[in-house]
Design a protein around this motif. Structure first.
Motif: not given
Length: 76
Positions: A65-76, A1-8
């Motif tokens: 205001k800005d927000f902090e985002f953390e998104i984890t994407i998994k291909c199931l 399974m591939k996984e990618k986490t993006i923070k911005f």
């Protein structure tokens, strides 16, 4: 399974419709805490319901205001 986490850090664009997730009814209810209505029906994926990024930010009153985002994407 591939996984990618993006923070911005950022904020949604003015139209709030840059992208949308089409989710099953159970996930819609779990995420938003309510039953979907007719306007929530996905336009592209039959039998699913739309969640926009601004739906996740309801309750935050800090529009300038800005927000902090953390998104984890998994291909199931």
């Amino acid at each position: 399974m591939k996984e990618k986490t993006i923070k911005f850090t950022g904020k949604p664009s003015g139209d709030y419709e840059s992208f949308v997730w089409d989710v099953i009814k159970e996930d819609f209810i779990r995420i938003l805490g309510r039953e979907p209505d007719e306007d929530d029906q996905a336009e592209v994926t039959e039998g699913r319901y739309m969640i926009y990024p601004n739906n996740l930010l309801k309750g935050f009153d800090e529009q300038d205001k800005d927000f902090e985002f953390e998104i984890t994407i998994k291909c199931l």
